[in-house]
Design a protein around this motif. Sequence first.
Motif, PDB file in Angstrom:
ATOM      1  N   ASP A 149       0.816  -1.219   0.000  1.00 16.64           N
ATOM      2  CA  ASP A 149       0.000   0.000   0.000  1.00 16.64           C
ATOM      3  C   ASP A 149       0.848   1.265   0.000  1.00 16.64           C
ATOM      4  OD1 ASP A 149      -2.230  -1.587   0.030  1.00 16.64           O
ATOM      5  OD2 ASP A 149      -2.481  -1.517   2.204  1.00 16.64           O
ATOM      6  N   ILE A 150       2.106   1.130   0.370  1.00 18.41           N
ATOM      7  CA  ILE A 150       3.036   2.261   0.344  1.00 18.41           C
ATOM      8  C   ILE A 150       4.340   1.765  -0.261  1.00 18.41           C
ATOM      9  CG2 ILE A 150       3.619   1.774   2.747  1.00 18.41           C
ATOM     10  CD1 ILE A 150       4.545   4.641   3.033  1.00 18.41           C
ATOM     11  N   SER A 151       4.890   2.524  -1.191  1.00 11.38           N
ATOM     12  CA  SER A 151       6.126   2.117  -1.866  1.00 11.38           C
ATOM     13  C   SER A 151       6.771   3.342  -2.495  1.00 11.38           C
ATOM     14  CB  SER A 151       5.839   1.058  -2.929  1.00 11.38           C
ATOM     15  OG  SER A 151       5.033   1.583  -3.967  1.00 11.38           O
ATOM     16  N   GLY A 152       8.018   3.181  -2.898  1.00  6.09           N
ATOM     17  CA  GLY A 152       8.701   4.252  -3.594  1.00  6.09           C
ATOM     18  C   GLY A 152       8.085   4.558  -4.944  1.00  6.09           C
ATOM     19  N   SER A 153       7.553   3.544  -5.608  1.00  5.68           N
ATOM     20  CA  SER A 153       6.889   3.778  -6.890  1.00  5.68           C
ATOM     21  C   SER A 153       5.636   4.627  -6.716  1.00  5.68           C
ATOM     22  CB  SER A 153       6.537   2.440  -7.549  1.00  5.68           C
ATOM     23  OG  SER A 153       7.705   1.696  -7.826  1.00  5.68           O
ATOM     24  N   ASP A 154       4.939   4.470  -5.588  1.00  5.92           N
ATOM     25  CA  ASP A 154       3.774   5.321  -5.325  1.00  5.92           C
ATOM     26  C   ASP A 154       4.185   6.783  -5.178  1.00  5.92           C
ATOM     27  OD1 ASP A 154       2.145   3.127  -5.391  1.00  5.92           O
ATOM     28  OD2 ASP A 154       2.167   2.814  -3.232  1.00  5.92           O
ATOM     29  N   PHE A 155       5.316   7.041  -4.539  1.00  6.10           N
ATOM     30  CA  PHE A 155       5.805   8.417  -4.415  1.00  6.10           C
ATOM     31  C   PHE A 155       6.129   8.995  -5.797  1.00  6.10           C
ATOM     32  CE2 PHE A 155       7.551   7.497   0.122  1.00  6.10           C
ATOM     33  CZ  PHE A 155       6.252   7.401   0.576  1.00  6.10           C
ATOM     34  N   ASP A 156       6.712   8.171  -6.668  1.00  3.73           N
ATOM     35  CA  ASP A 156       7.010   8.642  -8.029  1.00  3.73           C
ATOM     36  C   ASP A 156       5.728   9.032  -8.769  1.00  3.73           C
ATOM     37  OD1 ASP A 156       9.551   7.924  -7.299  1.00  3.73           O
ATOM     38  OD2 ASP A 156       9.586   6.075  -8.472  1.00  3.73           O
ATOM     39  N   ARG A 157       4.693   8.225  -8.621  1.00  5.47           N
ATOM     40  CA  ARG A 157       3.435   8.526  -9.304  1.00  5.47           C
ATOM     41  C   ARG A 157       2.775   9.780  -8.738  1.00  5.47           C
ATOM     42  NH1 ARG A 157       3.142   2.795  -9.621  1.00  5.47           N
ATOM     43  NH2 ARG A 157       2.243   2.661  -7.528  1.00  5.47           N
TER      44      ARG A 157
END
Length: 453
Positions: A149-157
């Motif tokens: 539910d939380i990841s570095g890829s989510d921050f990129d998006r």
Amino acid sequence: MTEVLGVSVGASAVRMARPDLRLHTSGERELDFRHDTVDTQRDRAEELAAETIGVVLAQNYGDRGVEATGVAYRDQQQFGDIQQAMSVQRLHNYRLVPEARAALAYLEASGEIGDFGTIALYDLGSSGLTISVVDRATGDVLLAERTTDISGSDFDRLICDNQLAKQGVDLQNSVGVEEFTTRCRIAKEQLSTSGAVCLPGESGVILISRESFEALVTVPIEYSARLVRDVITRSPQRVDALFLVGGGARIPLVEAILRSWTGLPVVTPAEPESVAAKGAALLATPVRDAPAPTAPPVLRNGPATSSGAQALSGAPEWLSPEPVDRSVTSKRKIRGAALVAGGLAAVAALGLTLGYGGSEDSTSAPADSEQPLTTAPPSTSRTSTTTLPPSTTVEAPAPAPAPVETYEAPAYERPAPAPAPPPPPPPLIPGLPDFQLPQIQLPPPPVFELPRF
């Protein structure tokens, strides 16, 4: 001189580390590492890691050869995927170690673990977050939980959506979207040490400040803090400190929020994204004459994994499911087979009864056969016998011509006229005895003719 190689397999990059022991000016050995990073891009991380390891092992640096390789794995699924990829490259001189144990090994060697006994690891990477509680004395993982539910890829998006909304641009080309997202990831990494970032490119300029970025990621980071607090509460041992590893640990807001939410000492090692690779290098030991696996490995005390690649017996017990009583399972299978066999027998008997239980009138010999067909009287099992003439050959009768069906229109018959209704009954006078009144027929009325003028 021999060397060891440590590898960590992430969703966005494969990181490699080689220990370099050098003498400090005081005469003590100083632990240092040489790093290499390979971006995965569109390749599978496990396959790219195996190919990279094969290339590194094939290179010759004079008298410096890699004697042992340690590969850190995230979970049971990745354990099997790495084994498959290494088998395809025909590589067998390697050790698979859990990322949590690899991180503990590096923290011990670097001295950053200090005097803490039981520690919690907060590993935020491109694909998700893993929270582990590790006992320093035994090296066992007491509790672990992972979420995507939380990841570095989510921050990129989040950065990508924010910048596209500001510019009012809708990228339809997949190549442009990939290039823009890559620059957003670079901007995120630079914001860990810079107050603002400006990255020009073909698909648009990325201009964002650290304050704007922190406003985007505050809610998901607080969500991860709740998970950390829940894991620490359920830990069988008291947690003394929280260590941040992975690429997401470089974000200053992560450390600040976790410190305020947990109330524990929070430590971020130097180069947190390479902690697992460094620890894998420290745990690497050579494997001599390791046979190539001829069949998919079997998971100890557990079923096969969903991808078809199971873990060998070297997998840690904390990743294995609960043991299964094989004797009970086999008994259930035998009982189930007996019940199925009994059911099939009953169905077969019912089919025989339905197929041969017709009456004598419904079974008759064909009219054009040479010999009549004699049937036995009805019984539990009915058989039919045919008596042939005393001859060596029996000629089959010529097939009768197929009947020709004709259609004739139905003849129309005129319906018969309805019968006349019966005469009404004679009138009866109520209160008097029943008798028939005489029928009186009145004469026709006279015809009067008017005079003509």
